[in-house]
Design a protein around this motif. Sequence first.
Motif, short mmCIF file in Angstrom:
data_model
loop_
_atom_site.label_atom_id
_atom_site.label_comp_id
_atom_site.label_asym_id
_atom_site.label_seq_id
_atom_site.Cartn_x
_atom_site.Cartn_y
_atom_site.Cartn_z
N ALA A 132 0.83 -1.21 0.00
CA ALA A 132 0.00 0.00 0.00
C ALA A 132 0.86 1.26 0.00
O ALA A 132 1.84 1.35 0.75
CB ALA A 132 -0.92 0.00 1.22
N PRO A 133 0.53 2.26 -0.83
CA PRO A 133 1.28 3.53 -0.83
C PRO A 133 1.13 4.25 0.51
O PRO A 133 0.13 4.09 1.21
CB PRO A 133 0.63 4.33 -1.97
CG PRO A 133 -0.12 3.33 -2.79
CD PRO A 133 -0.53 2.25 -1.85
N ARG A 134 2.09 5.10 0.81
CA ARG A 134 2.08 5.80 2.10
C ARG A 134 0.85 6.69 2.23
O ARG A 134 0.23 6.76 3.31
CB ARG A 134 3.36 6.62 2.25
CG ARG A 134 3.46 7.37 3.58
CD ARG A 134 3.51 6.41 4.75
NE ARG A 134 3.56 7.06 6.03
CZ ARG A 134 4.68 7.42 6.67
NH1 ARG A 134 5.85 7.16 6.11
NH2 ARG A 134 4.65 8.01 7.83
N ASP A 135 0.46 7.38 1.16
CA ASP A 135 -0.68 8.27 1.27
C ASP A 135 -1.98 7.51 1.53
O ASP A 135 -2.88 8.00 2.21
CB ASP A 135 -0.80 9.14 0.02
CG ASP A 135 -0.95 8.32 -1.25
OD1 ASP A 135 -0.68 7.11 -1.21
OD2 ASP A 135 -1.30 8.91 -2.29
N THR A 136 -2.07 6.27 1.01
CA THR A 136 -3.24 5.43 1.27
C THR A 136 -3.28 5.01 2.73
O THR A 136 -4.35 4.95 3.36
CB THR A 136 -3.23 4.19 0.37
OG1 THR A 136 -3.11 4.60 -0.99
CG2 THR A 136 -4.50 3.37 0.53
N ILE A 137 -2.09 4.72 3.29
CA ILE A 137 -2.01 4.35 4.71
C ILE A 137 -2.46 5.51 5.58
O ILE A 137 -3.24 5.35 6.53
CB ILE A 137 -0.56 3.94 5.05
CG1 ILE A 137 -0.19 2.65 4.32
CG2 ILE A 137 -0.40 3.76 6.55
CD1 ILE A 137 1.26 2.26 4.48
N VAL A 138 -1.99 6.71 5.27
CA VAL A 138 -2.35 7.89 6.04
C VAL A 138 -3.85 8.15 5.95
O VAL A 138 -4.52 8.47 6.95
CB VAL A 138 -1.55 9.12 5.56
CG1 VAL A 138 -2.05 10.39 6.22
CG2 VAL A 138 -0.06 8.93 5.85
N ALA A 139 -4.42 7.98 4.74
CA ALA A 139 -5.85 8.19 4.56
C ALA A 139 -6.66 7.21 5.40
O ALA A 139 -7.67 7.59 6.01
CB ALA A 139 -6.21 8.06 3.08
N ALA A 140 -6.22 5.96 5.44
CA ALA A 140 -6.92 4.96 6.25
C ALA A 140 -6.82 5.30 7.73
O ALA A 140 -7.79 5.16 8.49
CB ALA A 140 -6.33 3.57 6.00
N ALA A 141 -5.64 5.76 8.17
CA ALA A 141 -5.47 6.14 9.58
C ALA A 141 -6.34 7.34 9.92
O ALA A 141 -6.92 7.42 11.02
CB ALA A 141 -4.00 6.44 9.85
#
Length: 577
Positions: free
Chosen positions: A438-447
């Motif tokens: 998963a891309p970092r921005d997707t991880i941040v969005a999920a968080a």
Amino acid sequence: MARALALCRPFAGRLALGAGLIVLGTAFTLPAPWLFKLLLDEALPRRDSRLLLVLLVAAVLLLVARALLTLVRNRLLQTVAMRLVCDLRIRVFAHLQTVSLRYFDRARTGETVAKICQDTGELYNLTNGLLINLVADTVTVLAVLVFLFWVEWRLALAACVVLPLFVLNYLHHRERMQAESRTHRQHWDKVVGFLNERIANPRVIKAFGREAGEVAEFASGINADYFNYSAVVMRNTKLSVVADTLAAVGGAVVLGYGGWLVMDEAMAPGTLVAFNAYLALVFPPLVRFVDLAAIFHRAFTGLENVFALLDLQPEVKDAPGARGLDPVRGEVRFERVGFDYRGGGSREVRAALTDVSLVARPGESIALVGPSGSGKSTLVALLARFYDPTHGRILIDGVDLRELSLASLRRLIAIVPQENVLFSGTIEDNLRYGRPAAPRDTIVAAAQAASAHDFILQLPDGYSTLVGERGAQLSGGQRQRIAIARALLVDPRILIFDEATSALDTVSERAIQDAMTRISAGRTVFSIAHRLSTVQNADRILVLDAGRIVESGTHADLLAHGGLYAHLHALQFRDAH
């Protein structure tokens, strides 16, 4: 043994080369006593310094050659043995990923860990220690006996008188040795299982003041293992003592008869000395065969446990022709589903679910409530296909779960359990668990969607903060929000919340409830809850009791109905005041 040898098949060439080096190294050992005989009978009596020098050089060269061969041989066989053990451990761990949850429901974690870490190690002892000694000692005994019969058959025959007694000694103890080894291993696995559980749960022990009791129980297990292992050691000691005695008797027979031949001038003194030196190469291996038997039985018991684990067949597995589902709408249908844990060895009398039928429309939010043991967790476990129904079937978009591949099903469903387990590593590692790329921005969005981003940024290392074993460095609410973000990151079509807020304070519960509402939009959701305040906004509430759906409706409908839901709600409302 046949299965252990089958594991060795890919390394057959290297094992054969190692066995050849063992034989060659043994061949370099055999001339040494004869060189000593020539020294005593030829070089010294004739004062032949040249022959003396030749014999000494030959002895040194043989020793050096044997040392080099031993170095190469050990390096080769140890590498192969370790590779075999590593491959077996990987194979066992991979197999554990395929077995059904029923195995983990009844197996102790420590015993399983012991099988992977300890029992598999017996393959090293089998292919390295046992192989080296067995081949070397067998070649030595056979070669020396043939040579001795060639040198002096009468003396060799006298030495062989005691050989059958070595075999009888082993046969007498064999069955009891194997039984005692198995008993010791079983008790030791229990001790390891107990130790694993207690080390993993220190808070429970301290909370109940059970330190002294746990020490006493552990001491009891260790003492039981001490007596079991003492029986194994004593058995090996008896074997070794008898074998040593037989070796001494054989040596005395040869020395007495050989001494008589020397006095009768039928044999040179150097020949008798060499003969006794050769016997020193025969009797110790015969004694070692006893130790090898103990190694073999210990390895046999360990590998027996490993193969028993590998023989477990998964109850839940892909059917031939299993497929994925595309596109996915998210309709879930239970058709007269029943489930009974007794198939997994449970003593439960009644079925966990009986004749359950329901339809969850795409995007619908379904809440599951009811007394403890009513079947709520079993229902969602069947939906995730951790188990297969005993009766009936479950469908997603009209397709039976058993027709879908497990990999595709697990991509459709994400679960946020009551007890959220985080693995050792960073927060980002745990968030990526279901979607490593998963891309970092997707991880941040999920968080952010799970209300976790802000508290993560406040941690010392942000997303790179280590969470500790089982997430011990985080609070319960923080772990729960990480678990929600982890579930959201795989973008599931069906979400399962298994009492996701039951152990949290009011503030954390509200934050997590808001996060759950946000990420549930457009997904089919099943929520298990004891706190009825958290499910009032569900599209539909199903009330379970004794494995059956006894009520269904909205919060207002069920209160007006005045049934079990209204009773549970009244109890909680009364307790709250």
